[in-house]
Motif scaffolding. Structure first.
Motif, PDB file in Angstrom:
ATOM      1  N   VAL A 168       0.711  -0.955   0.162  1.00  0.00           N
ATOM      2  CA  VAL A 168      -0.137  -0.033   0.160  1.00  0.00           C
ATOM      3  C   VAL A 168       0.833   1.150   0.174  1.00  0.00           C
ATOM      4  CG1 VAL A 168      -1.791  -0.781   1.420  1.00  0.00           C
ATOM      5  CG2 VAL A 168      -0.056   0.260   2.905  1.00  0.00           C
ATOM      6  N   ASN A 169       0.326   2.469  -0.660  1.00  0.00           N
ATOM      7  CA  ASN A 169       1.160   3.270  -1.237  1.00  0.00           C
ATOM      8  C   ASN A 169       0.697   4.751   0.188  1.00  0.00           C
ATOM      9  OD1 ASN A 169      -0.398   2.214  -3.438  1.00  0.00           O
ATOM     10  ND2 ASN A 169       2.334   2.639  -4.031  1.00  0.00           N
ATOM     11  N   HIS A 170      -0.136   4.203   0.613  1.00  0.00           N
ATOM     12  CA  HIS A 170      -1.026   5.385   1.650  1.00  0.00           C
ATOM     13  C   HIS A 170      -1.526   4.952   3.286  1.00  0.00           C
ATOM     14  CE1 HIS A 170       0.471   8.595  -1.556  1.00  0.00           C
ATOM     15  NE2 HIS A 170      -0.536   7.607  -1.808  1.00  0.00           N
ATOM     16  N   VAL A 171      -1.237   4.972   4.285  1.00  0.00           N
ATOM     17  CA  VAL A 171      -2.262   4.428   5.458  1.00  0.00           C
ATOM     18  C   VAL A 171      -2.903   5.768   6.086  1.00  0.00           C
ATOM     19  CG1 VAL A 171      -1.834   3.701   7.233  1.00  0.00           C
ATOM     20  CG2 VAL A 171      -0.413   2.214   5.316  1.00  0.00           C
ATOM     21  N   ILE A 172      -4.082   5.388   6.121  1.00  0.00           N
ATOM     22  CA  ILE A 172      -4.993   6.431   6.808  1.00  0.00           C
ATOM     23  C   ILE A 172      -5.123   5.554   8.724  1.00  0.00           C
ATOM     24  CG2 ILE A 172      -6.766   8.167   7.288  1.00  0.00           C
ATOM     25  CD1 ILE A 172      -6.046   6.686   3.820  1.00  0.00           C
ATOM     26  N   ALA A 173      -4.283   5.987   9.536  1.00  0.00           N
ATOM     27  CA  ALA A 173      -4.933   5.270  10.516  1.00  0.00           C
ATOM     28  C   ALA A 173      -5.821   6.986  12.106  1.00  0.00           C
ATOM     29  CB  ALA A 173      -2.961   4.946  11.290  1.00  0.00           C
ATOM     30  N   LEU A 174      -6.933   5.625  12.491  1.00  0.00           N
ATOM     31  CA  LEU A 174      -7.325   6.697  12.833  1.00  0.00           C
ATOM     32  C   LEU A 174      -7.780   5.752  14.254  1.00  0.00           C
ATOM     33  CD1 LEU A 174     -10.653   7.164   9.900  1.00  0.00           C
ATOM     34  CD2 LEU A 174      -8.455   8.353  10.833  1.00  0.00           C
ATOM     35  N   SER A 175      -7.195   6.409  15.610  1.00  0.00           N
ATOM     36  CA  SER A 175      -7.531   5.833  16.656  1.00  0.00           C
ATOM     37  C   SER A 175      -6.746   4.640  16.437  1.00  0.00           C
ATOM     38  CB  SER A 175      -9.531   5.535  17.073  1.00  0.00           C
ATOM     39  OG  SER A 175      -9.647   7.050  16.532  1.00  0.00           O
ATOM     40  N   GLY A 176      -5.858   4.819  16.125  1.00  0.00           N
ATOM     41  CA  GLY A 176      -5.021   3.145  16.422  1.00  0.00           C
ATOM     42  C   GLY A 176      -3.084   3.778  16.798  1.00  0.00           C
ATOM     43  N   TYR A 177      -2.416   2.658  16.754  1.00  0.00           N
ATOM     44  CA  TYR A 177      -1.105   2.669  16.828  1.00  0.00           C
ATOM     45  C   TYR A 177       0.023   1.378  16.294  1.00  0.00           C
ATOM     46  CZ  TYR A 177      -1.575  -0.982  20.527  1.00  0.00           C
ATOM     47  OH  TYR A 177      -2.617  -2.186  21.256  1.00  0.00           O
ATOM     48  N   VAL A 178       0.992   1.664  16.209  1.00  0.00           N
ATOM     49  CA  VAL A 178       1.939   0.564  15.800  1.00  0.00           C
ATOM     50  C   VAL A 178       2.387   0.346  16.816  1.00  0.00           C
ATOM     51  CG1 VAL A 178       4.174   0.055  15.632  1.00  0.00           C
ATOM     52  CG2 VAL A 178       3.075   2.676  14.315  1.00  0.00           C
ATOM     53  N   ASN A 179       1.371  -0.712  17.117  1.00  0.00           N
ATOM     54  CA  ASN A 179       1.793  -2.153  17.826  1.00  0.00           C
ATOM     55  C   ASN A 179       2.882  -3.063  17.592  1.00  0.00           C
ATOM     56  OD1 ASN A 179       1.842  -4.982  19.239  1.00  0.00           O
ATOM     57  ND2 ASN A 179      -0.372  -5.275  19.071  1.00  0.00           N
ATOM     58  N   LYS A 180       4.396  -2.947  18.168  1.00  0.00           N
ATOM     59  CA  LYS A 180       5.202  -3.215  18.337  1.00  0.00           C
ATOM     60  C   LYS A 180       5.640  -4.547  18.477  1.00  0.00           C
ATOM     61  CE  LYS A 180       7.879   0.839  18.717  1.00  0.00           C
ATOM     62  NZ  LYS A 180       8.318   1.634  19.748  1.00  0.00           N
ATOM     63  N   ASP A 181       4.591  -5.229  19.085  1.00  0.00           N
ATOM     64  CA  ASP A 181       4.229  -6.894  18.923  1.00  0.00           C
ATOM     65  C   ASP A 181       3.885  -7.157  17.545  1.00  0.00           C
ATOM     66  OD1 ASP A 181       5.758  -6.997  21.340  1.00  0.00           O
ATOM     67  OD2 ASP A 181       3.566  -7.000  22.056  1.00  0.00           O
ATOM     68  N   TYR A 239      -7.951  15.246  17.946  1.00  0.00           N
ATOM     69  CA  TYR A 239      -9.223  16.040  17.483  1.00  0.00           C
ATOM     70  C   TYR A 239     -10.111  15.801  19.753  1.00  0.00           C
ATOM     71  CZ  TYR A 239      -8.959  16.369  12.318  1.00  0.00           C
ATOM     72  OH  TYR A 239      -7.971  16.624  12.077  1.00  0.00           O
ATOM     73  N   ASN A 240     -11.177  17.315  19.772  1.00  0.00           N
ATOM     74  CA  ASN A 240     -11.761  16.619  20.755  1.00  0.00           C
ATOM     75  C   ASN A 240     -12.815  15.737  20.711  1.00  0.00           C
ATOM     76  OD1 ASN A 240     -12.159  16.893  23.244  1.00  0.00           O
ATOM     77  ND2 ASN A 240     -13.172  19.199  22.875  1.00  0.00           N
ATOM     78  N   VAL A 241     -12.233  14.311  20.295  1.00  0.00           N
ATOM     79  CA  VAL A 241     -13.671  13.652  20.741  1.00  0.00           C
ATOM     80  C   VAL A 241     -13.236  11.972  21.386  1.00  0.00           C
ATOM     81  CG1 VAL A 241     -14.541  13.825  18.567  1.00  0.00           C
ATOM     82  CG2 VAL A 241     -12.256  12.305  18.876  1.00  0.00           C
ATOM     83  N   GLY A 242     -13.388  11.301  22.039  1.00  0.00           N
ATOM     84  CA  GLY A 242     -13.399  10.032  21.962  1.00  0.00           C
ATOM     85  C   GLY A 242     -12.569   8.661  21.163  1.00  0.00           C
ATOM     86  N   HIS A 243     -13.392   7.857  21.454  1.00  0.00           N
ATOM     87  CA  HIS A 243     -12.639   6.363  20.217  1.00  0.00           C
ATOM     88  C   HIS A 243     -13.569   6.644  18.945  1.00  0.00           C
ATOM     89  CE1 HIS A 243     -10.441   3.133  19.097  1.00  0.00           C
ATOM     90  NE2 HIS A 243     -11.173   2.395  19.269  1.00  0.00           N
ATOM     91  N   GLY A 244     -13.099   7.614  18.387  1.00  0.00           N
ATOM     92  CA  GLY A 244     -14.426   7.727  17.149  1.00  0.00           C
ATOM     93  C   GLY A 244     -13.173   9.186  16.117  1.00  0.00           C
ATOM     94  N   VAL A 245     -14.527   9.020  15.113  1.00  0.00           N
ATOM     95  CA  VAL A 245     -14.082  10.387  13.764  1.00  0.00           C
ATOM     96  C   VAL A 245     -14.848  11.488  13.764  1.00  0.00           C
ATOM     97  CG1 VAL A 245     -13.958  10.444  11.893  1.00  0.00           C
ATOM     98  CG2 VAL A 245     -13.163   8.423  12.638  1.00  0.00           C
ATOM     99  N   ALA A 246     -14.290  12.606  14.493  1.00  0.00           N
ATOM    100  CA  ALA A 246     -14.890  13.907  14.022  1.00  0.00           C
ATOM    101  C   ALA A 246     -15.289  14.424  12.967  1.00  0.00           C
ATOM    102  CB  ALA A 246     -14.025  14.917  15.432  1.00  0.00           C
ATOM    103  N   PRO A 247     -16.257  14.877  12.225  1.00  0.00           N
ATOM    104  CA  PRO A 247     -16.433  15.261  11.028  1.00  0.00           C
ATOM    105  C   PRO A 247     -15.244  15.942  10.451  1.00  0.00           C
ATOM    106  CG  PRO A 247     -18.500  16.141  12.220  1.00  0.00           C
ATOM    107  CD  PRO A 247     -17.032  15.522  13.463  1.00  0.00           C
TER     108      PRO A 247
END
Length: 213
Positions: free
Chosen positions: A129-142, A191-199
């Motif tokens: 993949v050329n482009h990654v959009i990572a929303l509300s995640g993280y790099v898990n080193k494991d 963004y000023n939100v919890g586990h979600g995507v603000a507009p």
């Protein structure tokens, strides 16, 4: 044949080799969830929303199990997660071939568990993949290969809610720092939100995608 269930929004603007956007939903969700973004996203894109293989019942699916046993804290089934990474990689290839997509313009958008796997795929299968959009995640080193690829040219859009109770915003910040140490291009926003995507988050990553089409 693809190995995962999925739904498709064909490109509104037809082309011989359309750019591809694959959506990976979060834990306990399904293929319909992120697909709600599709009609608002660029018309050139072929948009494919994949469904995780592990059926939890009641329309809920997971890419891998998460154990919420309080005595042990929360931990992930890494064997299942590695299997999911390989399944998604095969799925991406199958979709590219089936729809004859532009191999230089493959976007992978993941939310939460889907974002964790999107990061991992970009390291286990560099430049698939050329482009990654990572929303509300993280790099898990494991969930990274022992030897990181040297020729990874993927770039990353990272966003996180500052009051996320599921995945701490600090983990997203660490992920940005990790990519920086590898000299990988990324943008980061909160963004000023919890586990979600603000507009405004949606419009921000939409613009990021448009610039790369």
């Amino acid at each position: 044949m693809t190995n995962l269930e999925y739904i498709v929004r064909p490109p509104v603007v037809k082309s011989q080799n359309p750019p591809l956007l694959i959506l990976l939903h979060g834990y306990g969700s399904n293929k319909e969830d992120l697909f709600s973004f599709a009609e608002e996203l660029p018309d050139e894109l072929l948009i494919v929303s994949a469904q995780a293989p592990n059926n939890m019942g009641f329309g809920s699916y997971a890419w891998y199990a998460i154990n919420f046993d309080a005595s042990q804290g929360k931990f992930s089934d890494l064997i299942q997660a590695k299997s999911a990474i390989d399944k998604i990689a095969l799925f991406i290839d199958a979709i590219k071939n089936k729809y004859n997509t532009n191999k230089e313009k493959t976007f992978l958008l993941g939310f939460s568990q889907g974002a964790i796997l999107s990061y991992s795929i970009s390291f286990f299968y560099p430049n698939k993949v050329n482009h990654v959009i990572a929303l509300s995640g993280y790099v898990n080193k494991d969930l990274l290969p022992e030897k990181l690829p040297e020729s990874n040219t993927t770039d990353y859009y990272i966003s996180h809610g500052i009051v996320d109770q599921v995945i701490p915003v600090a983990w997203a910040k660490e992920s940005k720092s990790f990519l920086d140490t590898l000299n990988l291009e990324s943008v980061y926003s909160e963004y000023n939100v919890g586990h979600g995507v603000a507009p405004q988050n949606f419009y921000s990553f939409k613009e990021w995608i448009e610039k790369r089409l």
